[in-house]
Enzyme design. Structure first.
Site, mmCIF file in Angstrom:
data_model
loop_
_atom_site.group_PDB
_atom_site.id
_atom_site.type_symbol
_atom_site.label_atom_id
_atom_site.label_comp_id
_atom_site.label_asym_id
_atom_site.label_seq_id
_atom_site.Cartn_x
_atom_site.Cartn_y
_atom_site.Cartn_z
ATOM 1 N N ASP A 473 1.797 11.855 2.678
ATOM 2 C CA ASP A 473 2.436 10.892 1.398
ATOM 3 C C ASP A 473 3.699 11.424 1.432
ATOM 4 O O ASP A 473 4.286 11.566 1.495
ATOM 5 C CB ASP A 473 0.960 12.419 0.474
ATOM 6 C CG ASP A 473 1.969 11.428 -0.609
ATOM 7 O OD1 ASP A 473 1.452 10.524 -1.361
ATOM 8 O OD2 ASP A 473 0.695 12.400 -1.618
ATOM 9 N N ASP A 839 -0.208 16.376 -0.905
ATOM 10 C CA ASP A 839 -0.244 17.674 -1.822
ATOM 11 C C ASP A 839 -1.905 17.216 -2.609
ATOM 12 O O ASP A 839 -1.774 18.329 -3.624
ATOM 13 C CB ASP A 839 1.543 17.449 -2.590
ATOM 14 C CG ASP A 839 0.564 16.451 -3.609
ATOM 15 O OD1 ASP A 839 -0.138 15.349 -3.285
ATOM 16 O OD2 ASP A 839 2.350 16.194 -4.590
ATOM 17 N N ASP A 843 -5.244 12.734 -2.899
ATOM 18 C CA ASP A 843 -5.327 12.610 -1.043
ATOM 19 C C ASP A 843 -6.576 13.191 -0.430
ATOM 20 O O ASP A 843 -6.787 13.128 1.212
ATOM 21 C CB ASP A 843 -4.402 12.970 -0.641
ATOM 22 C CG ASP A 843 -2.519 12.494 -0.462
ATOM 23 O OD1 ASP A 843 -2.734 11.690 -1.119
ATOM 24 O OD2 ASP A 843 -2.124 13.149 -1.192
#
Length: 1169
Positions: A473, A839, A843
């Site tokens: 990410d 994080d 996700d």
């Protein structure tokens, strides 16, 4: 009627159902089978539930079945047995329903009806006779439109309807029982391997081999206890995670208008809950229908940022509410386990929500279920271990036959024959393998924990050793979490003005742009402090305004007020009251608010979001002509650019703002300019990416941010190297008669100030039939960048381009959570081993799908990720990869050693059985405890290599180097032991009847005394010769198999292991050369001439030299690459085959059309090995 059906069709947990009916006569026959097989048949049924069902039942229609056999539709085809249970109708509930209910709910209202159901993975499925299928219950029917939700359920359910639904749906609880230790113990020891270990230990104990049996028993118990401890701790953790949410007091609105307080476990789909002002955790999934609220969804997203929820509009269009809301439906959803931190009641009303899903059907229930029933990983190593063990079992059977024949020919008694056959059956299969691998994993887990990396799925550590691609990410992972407000680029009269830099303490002059910055956010005031998204916080702080709560009659209302501070100059308004929000959605990439000017009847709409999205809602005449150029200018410098727009909005007094559609508000806006945020790379990002690149591990960025910004981060972080170029692809769906098309754009950068060379851009309009492979044959020289939407369009309309993109795609921007998971799954299908580091914000899905998900979040969402890092940057990735490779190689080394250990002992035993003798107990103890047990306990202490090697360890147990190594080692062992066996018999002093004759000429007195002492069958020249040969052979293989480089630290760094190897060697050599009679007698050895001992030592030195040379020679990577090249061997991995196919299409017309002036390069293998 059908005998089979599909459960959860199209979902991840899809299963086939088969109906069966129990037969009494079959049950009786099975009971006799249990008795005659001493429980072995029952154990077989435990391992194979399909055999249990087939033996006890006969196939029948699902409508008549009392047993259901389920089979997963994935490659594993795993079977599960479930009994059909009944729900009996209650006569007290009989009556005419006061509202329309589903067919399932009508079942219990009828008299003398029994509803059949099964419970699969904590979810209840009820038999629906009208549809002839098992249907999930505990979910509100999704066919209801927005108006149905408001009219049919807005006033609540009657008491009778609640009772019917409670009986059908069961309690609204997410119960994770703390599994009893005895149950965990039985599940562990009923593993087929442990069952074989019980047989082996029983045989050894029965033959008096007590010491080693107890040592292996203790190791096994310790490994089982370690596994049970981990499972128990996870069970306790999950139990405590959900326990507090199962008995929350909630207020429920009933149809008669009464608000009743009940325990949350009694909630049913269709109930209307009243959300109070106090903070609490939601006990169910619900749909907001009145008022607003602010939710902390950290449990789901891993990001503790308040999220504003708005009510579902009362739209009367007959379309199911979810389809009507589209991708924006989440703004109306309240998810189980999330925290209500603030409510915004409507004037004179309550904040109300309709219960949609209960129990394990909720978002939190789904998260917990994914942990309880993880998706099985098809790991090649596991399959190969099974093949090797089957091969060893076949070898064991051959050994048993050999033993029976040999002892029969030599006239052995039946008792001796049976005992020796049973012992032989235990030799060829290494019973210490499970505890050895468990110990190896525990050491790895401990090392990771010391580095701040925590693991909830230890078996994934080995999988990390095979990763050859890692997705990252961007925000919070590659770049800093916080954004700094760099400045604004206002637009006025269809042209951009000079950029205004914002510094702390500066005062901005009034403009609608400042109004947008002050109002268009989701910030909330709690305990006098402003909370919300970091971007919104920075934007609001830049205005210098203040956020206040609007109070009516001393109580907080649903509105927030923003006012300028006294120091702010030239502000023509007193402030704004934020009337209504259309919250930000990652799928829509925008948010907007309706704000009222304080003291005036003037309403305004302010919008912010992705610039390319915002301009779609603006009047064309207000958008500057150089919009794209200026946007690219800032995006290519790594700034995060936010588009701002507004308009005056006319609101009639009789209009309910909550019922306004987003489309009615978000149109005909005036473009105001750009808000420019600065997002810096983390200092660790560049070195880590360089380390991964040096190790030939491919890196990919998947982010929800602007594609141009992502490209700049990719270039500045050197994810796209200096020697490579970046090509941006943009695909468009077909429109009318125009076919699908895509645009390519070469992105150049001087690494300081990036710019786009629009001159090189060409547009190719083509159809699926026109496109061919080879869009970019120069793998390693070019990288692709595209948005999630473009990737989906290419997948649908240009499928022949997908392999090229999967090989060369590096940057994917504007990716939704679903698209992130999709790209990872596509990469996995091409045989990449994919890791994901994020994080936690949006996700979670990708972290679960990847082979190894690494979450940088410490919140509950990280429970869905196999690994959680307390290191707040990507430094954890190479650490995990190093440990994964180390664990993988150590597991292979242990496996190789245990195979050699069993074969060394097997060869020794086969030779000795020829003479009807066997090594003594203490001789075996020296080999088994002093050598093997210490190897299992200490070999895994060796840590990972400090540097990632540029290639991965061999993925296969059956790889040519490993097989060749094992074949040579087995050959050397066979040659040495066989030579010693036959050579000792040719010695002039060899005597089978007088085992003390060898030293007779040298020490008559000593030997005479010894000859008077009794001796066992194991005390002879053969055992005295083969024992040191086989024992030191084991020491040699444990040393040569403990090779350090390139994946482990050198062997000398493992001090304990080295000291033990030296101690073992000294002990064996001492007993080989010492003439200590009491020691020889206790060890069941006999005296041999000194020159024979030197000959044995010479054979062992030759064996060591050969074994060490084999490990050095066989594991020479350059040698095997040369051999592969000679024989034209090609990898079977799909991505490798795609690379070769892509090379063949390097001369396609499409390639020439896009890059006519560029020099051509041949295909190079890149990024992974």
């Amino acid at each position: 009627m059908t005998t089979q059906n599909i459960l959860n069709e199209g979902q991840e947990n899809e299963m086939e159902l088969f109906g069966y009916k129990t037969e009494r006569c079959r049950n009786i026959l099975c009971i006799f089978g249990y008795i005659f097989t001493l429980g072995l048949l029952k154990m077989t049924f435990y391992w194979k539930p399909e055999l249990d069902v087939w033996c006890h039942c006969v196939s029948c229609n699902l409508a008549e079945a009392d047993v259901i056999l389920l089979r997963t539709t994935d490659e594993f085809k795993k079977y599960t047995k479930k009994r059909v249970k009944l729900i009996h109708s209650d006569s007290s509930n009989v009556g005419t329903p006061t509202m329309e209910t589903s067919d399932l709910h009508k079942l219990l209202i009828r008299q003398e009806i029994r509803v059949r159901f099964i419970r699969v993975q904590k979810t209840r499925y009820v038999w629906n006779p009208s549809e002839s299928l098992f249907q999930k219950i505990g979910v509100l029917e999704q066919s209801h439109s927005c108006s149905d939700i408001h009219t049919k359920y807005g006033l609540g359910l009657s008491t009778e309807e609640q009772k019917v639904r409670q009986k059908l749906c069961g309690p609204n609880t997410i119960e994770v029982e703390i599994t009893p230790i005895w149950k965990l113990l039985f599940k562990e020891i009923l593993n087929p391997f442990y069952c074989f270990e019980v047989y082996s230990l029983s045989t050894w104990l029965a033959t008096g081999y007590i010491e080693f049996s107890m040592a292996i028993f203790l190791m096994t118990i310790l490994s089982i206890l370690a596994s049970i401890y981990l499972l128990r701790m996870q069970s306790v953790k999950l139990h405590h995670m959900v326990k507090s949410h199962n008995n929350i007091l909630v207020s429920v609105l009933q149809k008669n208008g009464v608000v009743k307080e009940i325990e949350s476990k009694h909630l049913v789909p269709g109930d209307v809950i009243i959300i109070s002002e106090k903070r609490f955790y939601l006990p169910c999934d619900a749909l907001l229908i009145s008022g607003g609220c602010v939710i902390n969804e950290g449990m789901l997203t891993g990001e503790s940022v308040p999220v504003t929820k708005v009510p579902l509009p009362n739209a009367d269009n007959g379309i199911p509410w979810k389809i009507h809301s589209g991708e924006n439906y989440r703004t109306h959803m309240l998810y189980c386990g999330t925290e209500v931190i603030k409510t915004k009641p409507p004037p004179g009303g309550f904040v109300k929500a309709v219960v949609l899903q209960t129990g394990f059907n909720t978002a939190k229930g789904d998260l917990i279920r994914s942990i309880l029933y993880p998706k099985p990983m098809n790991f090649k190593l596991h399959r190969e271990v099974l093949k090797v063990l089957i091969g060893l079992m076949v070898l064991s059977i051959v050994g048993v036959i050999y033993t029976v024949v040999t002892y029969s020919l030599n006239g052995a008694t039946t008792k001796d024959l049976v005992i020796m056959a049973l012992i032989m059956a235990t030799v060829a299969v290494p019973v210490s393998l499970p505890p050895a691998l468990t110990i190896c994993t525990l050491y790895s887990e401990t090392r990771l924990k010391k580095q701040g990396i925590f693991c909830i799925s230890p078996q994934r550590i080995v999988l990390c050793g095979q990763l050859n691609l890692v997705c990252f990410d961007k925000t919070g992972t590659l770049t800093e979490d916080s954004l700094d407000l760099w400045g604004i680029v206002p637009s006025k009269e269809n042209s951009f003005q000079e950029a205004v830099s914002i510094t702390p303490g500066c005062t901005l002059s009034w403009s609608p742009f400042i109004g947008a910055m002050a109002t268009c956010h989701s910030l909330v005031l709690m305990n006098g402090e402003v909370h919300g998204d970091p971007l919104d916080m920075k934007m609001f702080e830049g205005t210098g305004w203040e956020l206040e709560e609007c109070k009516a009659n001393g109580k907080s209302s649903s509105y927030s007020i923003v006012t300028p501070v006294s120091q702010t100059l030239n502000v023509p308004v007193k402030g704004f009251c934020i009337f209504y929000q259309f919250p930000f959605s990652s799928s829509l990439q925008r948010m907007s608010v309706i704000a009222k000017t304080i003291g005036e009847m003037k309403f305004s709409v302010f919008m912010k979001g992705a610039p390319e999205v915002i301009v779609q809602f603006c009047k064309k005449e207000t958008v500057p002509a150089n919009f794209s150029c200026i946007l690219n200018h800032y995006a290519m410098q790594g700034f995060r650019v936010i588009g701002i727009a507004y308009k005056d909005f006319k609101v009639n007094e009789d209009i309910n703002v909550e019922n306004l559609k987003r489309e009615e508000v978000e149109n005909e806006l005036q473009f105001l300019g750009f808000l420019v945020m600065e997002n810096r790379l983390k200092s660790e990002t560049k070195p880590v990416l360089h380390e991964l690149k040096s190790a030939n591990i491919r890196t990919i960025m998947v982010t929800g941010d602007n594609l141009q910004t992502a490209c700049t981060v990719g270039l500045s972080s050197e994810m796209v190297p200096d020697t490579s170029s970046l090509i941006m692809l943009e695909a468009c769906e077909p429109r009318g008669e125009s076919p699908a098309s895509f645009t390519s754009q070469s992105v150049e950068s001087n690494r300081d100030i990036s710019h786009t060379q629009n001159k090189t851009m060409k547009q190719i309009i083509t159809t699926t039939s026109d496109i061919t492979w080879g869009f970019n044959a120069r793998a390693g020289k070019y990288h692709y960048a595209m948005s999630g939407k473009s990737y989906e369009v290419i997948k649908q309309h240009f499928p022949d381009m997908v392999p090229d993109i999967l090989l060369n795609g590096t940057i994917f921007g504007r990716m939704t959570p679903k698209q992130k998971s999709s790209i990872i799954e596509d990469l996995q299908k091409t045989d990449y081993y994919v890791g994901m580091c994020g994080d936690g914000a949006n996700d979670c899905g990708a972290l679960k799908v990847a082979h190894a998900g690494i979450s940088l979040s410490n919140l509950e969402a990280s429970v869905a990720s196999p690994f959680t890092s307390k290191i707040p940057n990507i430094e954890c990735v190479p650490k995990l990869l190093k440990e994964g490779r180390n664990t993988f190689v150590t597991s292979i080394c242990l496996f190789k050693y245990l195979i050699m250990y069993t074969l060394v002992e097997l060869i020794c035993m086969l030779l000795l059985f020829w003479k009807q003798t066997l090594l003594g107990n203490y001789q075996y103890l020296m080999q088994d405890i002093a050598i093997t047990v210490t190897v299992l306990l200490t070999m895994s202490i060796t840590g990972p290599a400090p540097k990632l090697a540029p290639y991965r360890p061999a993925m296969s147990l059956l790889s040519p180097p490993l097989l060749f190594s094992m074949v040579l080692h087995i050959s050397f062992t066979t040659i040495v032991q066989t030579s010693a066996f036959f050579l000792v018999q040719q010695q002039p002093w060899y005597n089978e009847s007088n085992v003390f004759s060898a030293c007779l000429l040298h020490n008559d007195t000593s030997v005479n005394q010894t000859m008077m002492m009794p001796h066992s069958n194991s005390q002879n020249f053969l055992t005295t010769t083969l024992w040191p040969v086989s024992g030191i052979n084991l020491i040699i293989v444990e040393f040569v198999f403990s090779k350090g480089k390139p994946f482990r630290k050198p062997i000398y760094t493992n001090y304990v292991f080295c000291i033990l190897i030296l101690t073992q060697l000294v002990a064996f050599l001492f007993m080989l050369f010492a003439d200590i009679e009491p020691l020889y007698h206790s060890m069941e050895l006999v005296c041999t001439p000194f020159h024979w001992r030197l000959e044995i030592l010479g054979m062992l030195i030759i064996l060591f030299a050969a074994s060490y040379s084999v490990e050095v020679f066989v594991y020479n990577r350059e040698l095997w690459l040369f051999i592969k090249k000679i024989f034209g061997y090609k990898s079977k991995s799909q991505y490798k085959e795609m690379q070769w196919t892509l090379e063949k299409h390097a001369d396609t017309s499409l390639y020439k059309g896009i890059f006519p002036s560029m020099q051509r390069f041949s295909l190079l293998e890149r990024d992974c090995v």
